[in-house]
Design a protein around this motif. Structure first.
Motif, PDB file in Angstrom:
ATOM      1  N   UNK A  48       4.298 -11.661   7.106  1.00 28.46           N
ATOM      2  CA  UNK A  48       4.885 -10.337   7.315  1.00 28.46           C
ATOM      3  C   UNK A  48       4.530  -9.378   6.184  1.00 28.46           C
ATOM      4  N   UNK A  49       4.439  -9.905   4.967  1.00 26.12           N
ATOM      5  CA  UNK A  49       4.021  -9.046   3.859  1.00 26.12           C
ATOM      6  C   UNK A  49       2.593  -8.561   4.039  1.00 26.12           C
ATOM      7  N   UNK A  50       1.747  -9.412   4.607  1.00 30.41           N
ATOM      8  CA  UNK A  50       0.369  -9.006   4.862  1.00 30.41           C
ATOM      9  C   UNK A  50       0.257  -8.085   6.064  1.00 30.41           C
ATOM     10  N   UNK A  51       0.967  -8.416   7.140  1.00 26.39           N
ATOM     11  CA  UNK A  51       0.822  -7.632   8.363  1.00 26.39           C
ATOM     12  C   UNK A  51       1.410  -6.232   8.228  1.00 26.39           C
ATOM     13  N   UNK A  52       2.410  -6.050   7.359  1.00 28.55           N
ATOM     14  CA  UNK A  52       3.055  -4.752   7.221  1.00 28.55           C
ATOM     15  C   UNK A  52       2.907  -4.158   5.816  1.00 28.55           C
ATOM     16  N   UNK A  53       2.108  -4.802   4.947  1.00 28.18           N
ATOM     17  CA  UNK A  53       1.780  -4.278   3.616  1.00 28.18           C
ATOM     18  C   UNK A  53       3.027  -3.917   2.818  1.00 28.18           C
ATOM     19  N   UNK A  54       3.999  -4.801   2.866  1.00 27.85           N
ATOM     20  CA  UNK A  54       5.293  -4.552   2.246  1.00 27.85           C
ATOM     21  C   UNK A  54       5.187  -4.477   0.725  1.00 27.85           C
ATOM     22  N   UNK A  55       4.489  -5.433   0.126  1.00 28.36           N
ATOM     23  CA  UNK A  55       4.387  -5.449  -1.336  1.00 28.36           C
ATOM     24  C   UNK A  55       3.630  -4.226  -1.836  1.00 28.36           C
ATOM     25  N   UNK A  56       2.537  -3.889  -1.148  1.00 25.19           N
ATOM     26  CA  UNK A  56       1.745  -2.719  -1.542  1.00 25.19           C
ATOM     27  C   UNK A  56       2.583  -1.444  -1.487  1.00 25.19           C
ATOM     28  N   UNK A  57       3.345  -1.281  -0.404  1.00 32.91           N
ATOM     29  CA  UNK A  57       4.177  -0.093  -0.269  1.00 32.91           C
ATOM     30  C   UNK A  57       5.276  -0.058  -1.323  1.00 32.91           C
ATOM     31  N   UNK A  58       5.864  -1.191  -1.594  1.00 34.32           N
ATOM     32  CA  UNK A  58       6.925  -1.258  -2.605  1.00 34.32           C
ATOM     33  C   UNK A  58       6.385  -0.896  -3.983  1.00 34.32           C
ATOM     34  N   UNK A  59       5.201  -1.420  -4.321  1.00 33.57           N
ATOM     35  CA  UNK A  59       4.613  -1.101  -5.628  1.00 33.57           C
ATOM     36  C   UNK A  59       4.288   0.380  -5.749  1.00 33.57           C
ATOM     37  N   UNK A  60       3.784   0.969  -4.665  1.00 31.58           N
ATOM     38  CA  UNK A  60       3.481   2.403  -4.693  1.00 31.58           C
ATOM     39  C   UNK A  60       4.752   3.231  -4.843  1.00 31.58           C
ATOM     40  N   UNK A  61       5.830   2.808  -4.200  1.00 25.86           N
ATOM     41  CA  UNK A  61       7.104   3.498  -4.363  1.00 25.86           C
ATOM     42  C   UNK A  61       7.552   3.476  -5.821  1.00 25.86           C
ATOM     43  N   UNK A  62       7.412   2.326  -6.474  1.00 22.88           N
ATOM     44  CA  UNK A  62       7.803   2.223  -7.885  1.00 22.88           C
ATOM     45  C   UNK A  62       6.961   3.138  -8.759  1.00 22.88           C
ATOM     46  N   UNK A  63       5.698   3.309  -8.383  1.00 22.60           N
ATOM     47  CA  UNK A  63       4.783   4.132  -9.168  1.00 22.60           C
ATOM     48  C   UNK A  63       4.759   5.591  -8.701  1.00 22.60           C
ATOM     49  N   UNK A  64       5.641   5.921  -7.772  1.00 25.20           N
ATOM     50  CA  UNK A  64       5.730   7.286  -7.242  1.00 25.20           C
ATOM     51  C   UNK A  64       4.378   7.779  -6.739  1.00 25.20           C
ATOM     52  N   UNK A  65       3.671   6.880  -6.022  1.00 23.75           N
ATOM     53  CA  UNK A  65       2.353   7.216  -5.494  1.00 23.75           C
ATOM     54  C   UNK A  65       2.242   6.700  -4.066  1.00 23.75           C
ATOM     55  N   UNK A  66       2.961   7.355  -3.160  1.00 24.55           N
ATOM     56  CA  UNK A  66       3.071   6.885  -1.785  1.00 24.55           C
ATOM     57  C   UNK A  66       2.042   7.579  -0.896  1.00 24.55           C
ATOM     58  N   UNK A  67       1.314   6.766  -0.109  1.00 19.76           N
ATOM     59  CA  UNK A  67       0.331   7.287   0.835  1.00 19.76           C
ATOM     60  C   UNK A  67       0.551   6.566   2.154  1.00 19.76           C
ATOM     61  N   UNK A  68       1.323   7.186   3.048  1.00 16.96           N
ATOM     62  CA  UNK A  68       1.801   6.532   4.260  1.00 16.96           C
ATOM     63  C   UNK A  68       0.666   5.904   5.070  1.00 16.96           C
ATOM     64  N   UNK A  69      -0.460   6.582   5.163  1.00 17.23           N
ATOM     65  CA  UNK A  69      -1.564   6.077   5.978  1.00 17.23           C
ATOM     66  C   UNK A  69      -2.158   4.783   5.424  1.00 17.23           C
ATOM     67  N   UNK A  70      -1.904   4.494   4.150  1.00 19.51           N
ATOM     68  CA  UNK A  70      -2.428   3.267   3.550  1.00 19.51           C
ATOM     69  C   UNK A  70      -1.667   2.031   4.010  1.00 19.51           C
ATOM     70  N   UNK A  71      -0.526   2.211   4.655  1.00 16.48           N
ATOM     71  CA  UNK A  71       0.324   1.072   4.991  1.00 16.48           C
ATOM     72  C   UNK A  71       0.294   0.750   6.480  1.00 16.48           C
ATOM     73  N   UNK A  72      -0.744   1.193   7.150  1.00 13.83           N
ATOM     74  CA  UNK A  72      -0.869   0.892   8.572  1.00 13.83           C
ATOM     75  C   UNK A  72      -1.022  -0.612   8.764  1.00 13.83           C
ATOM     76  N   UNK A  73      -0.100  -1.206   9.484  1.00 17.88           N
ATOM     77  CA  UNK A  73      -0.132  -2.649   9.683  1.00 17.88           C
ATOM     78  C   UNK A  73      -0.394  -3.011  11.127  1.00 17.88           C
ATOM     79  N   UNK A  74       0.021  -4.205  11.508  1.00 17.53           N
ATOM     80  CA  UNK A  74      -0.133  -4.626  12.902  1.00 17.53           C
ATOM     81  C   UNK A  74       1.059  -5.494  13.294  1.00 17.53           C
ATOM     82  N   UNK A  75       1.371  -5.484  14.590  1.00 22.83           N
ATOM     83  CA  UNK A  75       2.456  -6.312  15.123  1.00 22.83           C
ATOM     84  C   UNK A  75       2.026  -7.776  15.175  1.00 22.83           C
ATOM     85  N   UNK A  76       2.990  -8.661  15.003  1.00 22.60           N
ATOM     86  CA  UNK A  76       2.747 -10.067  15.291  1.00 22.60           C
ATOM     87  C   UNK A  76       2.820 -10.326  16.792  1.00 22.60           C
ATOM     88  N   UNK A  77       3.641  -9.563  17.475  1.00 20.96           N
ATOM     89  CA  UNK A  77       3.812  -9.706  18.923  1.00 20.96           C
ATOM     90  C   UNK A  77       2.463  -9.612  19.648  1.00 20.96           C
TER      91      UNK A  77
END
Length: 343
Positions: free
Chosen positions: A116-145
């Motif tokens: 789930x961390x890989x499919x939805x880029x959770x760690x990457x998004x969290x790190x960017x939030x901490x660094x105040x450098x958020x780029x929504x398009x960078x976190x495009x993931x995919x469903x497991x379904x």
């Protein structure tokens, strides 16, 4: 009679403190067996039983075990036994017991945590939030379904992964030397050949033991048969994957991401007190270590320090079984022996 537990932490010591264990003298040591100082060794060298964990830096071989002439039992607090020289133990008539079942749900849930961390880029998004450098398009993931997961190894953990996958609405392929036909029928999974699993799976997860026959099961030839953008998960054993090959295919994009709780030569990365002698460092070891470090730095790779087992529930089950293994052995009713196993 002395029983020595190596590689213990506070949780282990606190939990086992009131366990009688045959009314033996039980000694708990934080260090691994190879880091025992001379004074401590004098106190434990007559031990009749020792218990080690899978993280033990030393391989339980002749050099290590010859130092314990009275040893009758090794109780490993793990399912895996690849850290123990069973042939040597047979020659010495040392019994080896393990914990065959303790955390199928635990490791399976961790497998999906990595996925789930890989499919939805959770760690990457969290790190960017901490660094105040958020780029929504960078976190495009995919469903497991509706995606296909290929499970290599359908023992207790692999089967639980399949159950979770079905809950996510995934298609489940599996490979095992000994297919479980009843499980296949009940959970609507499909056993296929390795080649078919490689070709059809969007995600491949490893749940097989380490043996001489499946070392580097995922290598250049295997990756060549996989889909572009496949996800690789390994919570089993590091040497199931050729590390250099994985890194090469991560860089090329053939592998879109990898979640690894185990690595080849992981002890070298996990223990800062390991001393590697010059003559022990071969080219393969050096190249593997370089590849591990490159994988650690790659943004599409998640590496954790072999903690898939590490829930309080699973740890308690491990310790309970280990205590029963020791008590049963000294009562003349050995359980969970691995002496019929081959490495």
């Amino acid at each position: 009679m002395k029983i020595v537990f190596f590689d213990t932490d506070r949780l282990t010591r606190d939990y086992l403190h009131d366990k009688k264990m045959c009314d033996c003298d039980v000694i708990y040591l934080e260090n691994s067996i190879e880091n025992t100082d001379a004074e401590t060794y004098e106190n434990i060298k007559d031990a009749k039983a020792i218990s080690v964990f899978v993280h033990t830096a030393a391989k339980m071989n002749a050099e290590t075990l010859d130092k314990y002439p009275n040893l009758q039992l090794i109780a490993t607090r793990s399912t895996g036994i690849d850290h123990i020289d069973l042939d040597y133990c047979r020659k010495r008539n040392i019994e080896v017991v393990h914990v065959p079942k303790y955390g199928e749900a635990t490791v399976a849930e961790y497998t999906f945590g990595l996925l789930l961390n890989l499919s939805r880029k959770i760690i990457e998004a969290r790190n960017d939030m901490k660094n105040a450098s958020v780029h929504i398009n960078d976190y495009l993931g995919f469903d497991l379904y509706d995606h296909t997961i290929g499970i290599i190894g359908t023992g207790a953990i692999g089967r639980h992964v399949a159950k979770l996958a079905r809950g996510f609405g995934m298609h489940v392929l599996a490979y095992d030397l000994y297919p479980n036909e009843e499980f296949q029928r009940i959970y609507n999974i499909h056993y296929v050949s390795l080649d078919e699993l490689y070709a059809r799976s969007d995600i491949i997860t490893l749940h097989a033991p380490s043996t001489k026959d499946n070392r580097h099961l995922l290598n250049d030839a295997a990756f060549a048969k996989m889909k572009e953008g496949v996800i690789i998960i390994n919570t089993a054993r590091g040497d199931l994957i050729d590390t250099e090959s994985l890194y090469k295919h991560i860089v090329s994009g053939k592998v879109a991401g990898a979640g690894l709780d185990v690595l080849e030569n992981e002890d070298f990365l996990l223990h800062d007190d390991i001393i590697i002698k010059d003559q022990d460092i071969g080219l393969d070891f050096a190249m593997n270590t370089i590849a591990n470090n490159k994988l650690l730095q790659h943004k599409r790779v998640i590496i954790t320090p072999h903690i898939g087992f590490n829930s309080i529930d699973a740890v308690h089950r491990i310790l309970n079984t280990t205590v029963k293994n020791i008590e049963s052995f000294f009562a003349g009713k050995t359980q969970n022996s691995v002496m019929g196993a081959k490495k």
